[in-house]
Each structure stands twice: as C-alpha cells, then as structure tokens.
Design a protein around this motif. Structure first.
Motif, mmCIF file in Angstrom:
data_model
loop_
_atom_site.group_PDB
_atom_site.id
_atom_site.type_symbol
_atom_site.label_atom_id
_atom_site.label_comp_id
_atom_site.label_asym_id
_atom_site.label_seq_id
_atom_site.Cartn_x
_atom_site.Cartn_y
_atom_site.Cartn_z
ATOM 1 N N LYS A 17 50.890 58.205 34.698
ATOM 2 C CA LYS A 17 52.150 58.490 35.388
ATOM 3 C C LYS A 17 52.905 57.085 35.561
ATOM 4 O O LYS A 17 53.923 57.200 35.720
ATOM 5 N N SER A 18 52.389 56.023 35.234
ATOM 6 C CA SER A 18 52.887 54.725 35.466
ATOM 7 C C SER A 18 52.225 53.686 34.806
ATOM 8 O O SER A 18 51.163 53.645 34.096
ATOM 9 N N SER A 19 52.855 52.474 34.948
ATOM 10 C CA SER A 19 52.212 51.292 34.101
ATOM 11 C C SER A 19 52.533 50.080 35.230
ATOM 12 O O SER A 19 53.429 49.928 35.944
ATOM 13 N N LEU A 20 51.878 48.817 34.778
ATOM 14 C CA LEU A 20 51.946 47.938 35.633
ATOM 15 C C LEU A 20 51.801 46.534 34.755
ATOM 16 O O LEU A 20 50.714 46.595 34.182
ATOM 17 N N PRO A 21 52.572 45.357 34.865
ATOM 18 C CA PRO A 21 52.245 44.312 34.087
ATOM 19 C C PRO A 21 51.153 43.580 34.473
ATOM 20 O O PRO A 21 51.017 43.561 35.499
ATOM 21 N N LEU A 22 50.314 43.030 33.578
ATOM 22 C CA LEU A 22 49.115 42.328 34.035
ATOM 23 C C LEU A 22 49.466 40.764 33.608
ATOM 24 O O LEU A 22 48.519 40.096 34.032
ATOM 25 N N GLY A 23 50.395 40.424 33.058
ATOM 26 C CA GLY A 23 50.741 39.094 33.072
ATOM 27 C C GLY A 23 50.087 38.263 31.937
ATOM 28 O O GLY A 23 49.214 39.021 31.097
ATOM 29 N N ASP B 75 26.966 30.454 44.245
ATOM 30 C CA ASP B 75 27.682 29.855 42.976
ATOM 31 C C ASP B 75 27.720 30.991 41.749
ATOM 32 O O ASP B 75 27.782 30.334 40.653
ATOM 33 N N GLY B 76 27.130 32.061 41.841
ATOM 34 C CA GLY B 76 27.185 32.723 40.525
ATOM 35 C C GLY B 76 28.554 33.636 40.396
ATOM 36 O O GLY B 76 29.459 33.163 40.991
ATOM 37 N N TYR B 77 28.355 34.507 39.652
ATOM 38 C CA TYR B 77 29.582 35.159 39.149
ATOM 39 C C TYR B 77 30.328 35.854 40.442
ATOM 40 O O TYR B 77 29.646 36.444 41.389
ATOM 41 N N PHE B 78 31.632 35.609 40.390
ATOM 42 C CA PHE B 78 32.339 36.183 41.627
ATOM 43 C C PHE B 78 33.715 36.663 40.912
ATOM 44 O O PHE B 78 34.337 35.905 40.094
ATOM 45 N N ALA B 79 34.356 37.904 41.430
ATOM 46 C CA ALA B 79 35.775 38.335 41.096
ATOM 47 C C ALA B 79 36.221 39.060 42.186
ATOM 48 O O ALA B 79 35.567 39.888 42.802
ATOM 49 N N ASP B 80 37.260 38.656 42.479
ATOM 50 C CA ASP B 80 38.248 39.162 43.580
ATOM 51 C C ASP B 80 39.328 40.049 42.719
ATOM 52 O O ASP B 80 40.232 39.211 42.160
ATOM 53 N N ALA B 81 39.309 41.413 42.669
ATOM 54 C CA ALA B 81 40.539 42.095 41.741
ATOM 55 C C ALA B 81 41.687 42.525 42.543
ATOM 56 O O ALA B 81 42.286 43.787 42.432
ATOM 57 N N GLY B 82 41.971 41.713 43.468
ATOM 58 C CA GLY B 82 43.053 42.068 44.387
ATOM 59 C C GLY B 82 44.464 42.088 43.818
ATOM 60 O O GLY B 82 45.460 42.621 44.267
ATOM 61 N N THR B 83 44.513 41.431 42.620
ATOM 62 C CA THR B 83 46.011 41.250 42.097
ATOM 63 C C THR B 83 45.902 41.595 40.639
ATOM 64 O O THR B 83 44.912 41.822 40.142
ATOM 65 N N PRO B 84 46.953 41.960 40.049
ATOM 66 C CA PRO B 84 46.847 42.490 38.731
ATOM 67 C C PRO B 84 46.251 41.297 37.579
ATOM 68 O O PRO B 84 45.428 41.821 36.761
#
Length: 342
Positions: A335-341, A213-222
């Motif tokens: 070289k490029s960019s990606l919207p992060l929302g 139940d500690g910190y968790f992050a899944d960085a699979g999407t922007p």
C-alpha cells in the motif's frame, strides 16, 4: 518468572508503512522484530510472556498466536486506549505482582545474557535494573548515568549531578521487582523511564545497571531499521538466541561473505540477475530481466514485474513491484513506501 514485551505503540517514525503494518511485525532477516524479543526470553527460560497491544493489535495476535512457534505462552493485554510503557505495565499488575519480571522493547535486537543480568540484579538488591551500553550515538537516545558501583544516579539529565558519573544509553531491557509498579498510576498514559524511574530515583530507591557490549540494534527509525537488515545481510548479527538467516529452503552450505538465500517456491524467470547479498522469501516471483540486489530483502509472495531493478531495499509480504521500475533505498509494502536514506 514472566516476561513483558512492549508492543502497543504506533511506530509513527516508520509511517506510512506502520499505518498498515505494526512495527513489531516488520522483518529483520527471517524474523519479525518482536520475534527477537520472544526468542531472547525463551532462550533464557522465560516462557510466560505478556504482550500489550493497541495499534493493529489483531495483526500481532494473528501473527504470533499463542506463541508456540517461539517456545512461549503468550498472554495479550489489549489496550482500548494506549497507556504508554508505564501504564501498560501497571494494567497487568495482578499478573506481575508475585516475583521479579523482565521487560523488553519490541523493536530492540540485543545480545544479552539474561540469566547473568537477573542474577546481577538480585545480588544488588535493586528495585530495578536497566540493561545499558555505550554507543557513539547515545546522546540521540538520552543518557543514563551511573556511579562507580553501577548504581543509576541520573536519568535523562535528572538526578544527582557529579563529574564522577559515567554515561550510557538504555538498551531496551528492564529487570523489575513488583514494588516498582507502585510508582506507576493506574489507567494513565505514562512513560516508564520518564515517570516511574524518576519517581523511584527521587525516593532514593536502589536502581542498578547491567552493562553489555554485544550486538544491539534499535529499529525505531527508518535508517536504524534498515541498518539492522544490512547487518543481517553482512552476517554481523551474532546472537545466542536467534539466527536471522535460518530457515531458508536454499542457503549456502558454508558461511560465505556474499549471501543469497531463498525460501520455497521461488520463481526465477529467464534473464534474472541476482547480485548478493539478497534474501528472497517463500513464493517470490521475479519476471524476465529483473535485477535484484545488492542489499535487497523480499518477503514472502512479493511479485516483481519484468526488467525492474531493486537494490538497497526491503519489500514486505505481498508487495507488487511494477515492470521497469527502480526501487532503491526504500521500504515498500503493497500500500505504501518509505525512504530509507542513503
């Protein structure tokens, strides 16, 4: 004991950034994503680590080297054709066939006591143990359902159906016995969760869970990737194995709510306005009148033209920001960019 980090994927959901930078090397605070997995293993005494690579594998090898900076010895498994999470493991069968091993996703940041998890796994006599957690968004990831003893009974909707089962989400860490690899075909692109675990479940193997139940992050999407960086800037990432704000040449002498940290050789021209929280890497150049922040991370050697504004953004190493431009809610590379929302 050996560790295995899955790092061969294309990172398509973070395209076009990942067309030139592999997802495992994208930064979260002061570390690349895969750095958190390496430090997790090393912190718990797992110093021999296999990393499978395919997409931009050379970049990953060049960045990590032999693993000395992370306290591990790295063996690379180079896949000419991508084999998936299952096939990637099976390919290294000879190195994994002697004892229990740990598998970690390269895009997961997690606070887990691996020693306790491994002891729990061994005590249960399970063929495999999944580290699980509860999350309000777990339906997006697919649910793993366990009985009152913690034994896994349903995976992604497949298996025994019972109202008494409790649903969790997979948190990116497996503890496996070598015999688990018997359920994976050789040199075939397969998914460990959707294929190997299903086969083992159908064969009534003991599959166990370890709940965290500690910190968790899944960085699979922007959006999830950026949220992990926001967590760092807000000092919400509490990990026993890594400090995502360590290593900057200039940093507060005490914990403060508003973070401004800088690397070496940062050049701040007249009229620069820094609005915390902000991280500036080594060799960052901010021209006259630039405004940076809040919530901005500029990696090493980023150059920003005069009177540009950057907030709620991440600029990757060597990025160039045009004068008088505004960069907001974006991940920017050279070289490029990606919207992060937002």
């Amino acid at each position: 004991m050996k560790g295995f980090i899955l790092a061969a994927g294309f990172g398509k959901r973070l395209s076009p950034i990942t067309e030139s930078t592999p997802k495992p090397l994208l930064p979260v605070g002061n570390l690349p994503l895969i750095g958190y997995s390496l430090k997790l293993l090393a912190h718990h005494g797992i110093n021999e680590v296999i990393i499978n690579v395919h997409h931009h594998g050379k970049q990953i090898r060049d960045a990590l080297g032999k693993g000395r900076n992370y306290g591990v010895k790295i063996i690379y498994s180079e896949e000419d054709e991508i084999l998936g999470t299952g096939g990637g493991l099976k390919r290294m069968y000879e190195l994994l066939s002697e004892e229990t091993f740990v598998v970690v996703n390269s895009d997961t940041i997690i606070d887990v006591d691996l020693k306790q998890a491994i002891n729990h796994h061994r005590y249960s006599g399970a063929l495999a143990t999944m580290v699980l957690r509860q999350d309000e968004n777990q339906n997006e990831f697919g649910q793993i359902e366990v009985d009152a003893t913690g034994r896994i009974r349903r995976i992604l909707g497949q298996g025994a159906n019972s109202e008494s089962l409790k649903a969790y989400m997979f948190a990116g860490v497996h503890i496996l016995e070598p015999r688990f690899l018997d359920y994976i075909p050789l040199e075939v692109n397969t998914c460990i969760n959707r294929y190997a675990y299903m086969k083992a479940l159908d064969n009534d193997e003991v599959l166990n869970s370890y709940i965290v139940d500690g910190y968790f992050a899944d960085a699979g999407t922007p959006q999830r990737y950026f949220q992990a960086n926001l967590d760092v800037l807000e000092q919400n990432v509490k990990l026993a194995h890594a400090d995502p704000l360590a290593g900057f040449a200039i940093s507060p002498r005490r914990a403060v709510a508003e973070v401004v940290r800088m690397g070496k050789d940062v050049e701040l021209s007249p009229g620069v306005n820094i609005v915390p929280p902000v991280l500036l890497g080594n060799g960052v150049r901010l021209a006259e009148g630039v405004r940076v922040g809040p919530y901005a991370i500029l990696q090493d050697d980023v150059h920003v033209g005069h009177h540009a504004e950057l907030h709620h953004c991440i600029a990757l190493k060597d990025a160039r920001i045009d004068a008088e431009s505004e960069i907001a809610w974006q991940l920017v590379s050279r070289k490029s960019s990606l919207p992060l929302g937002n």
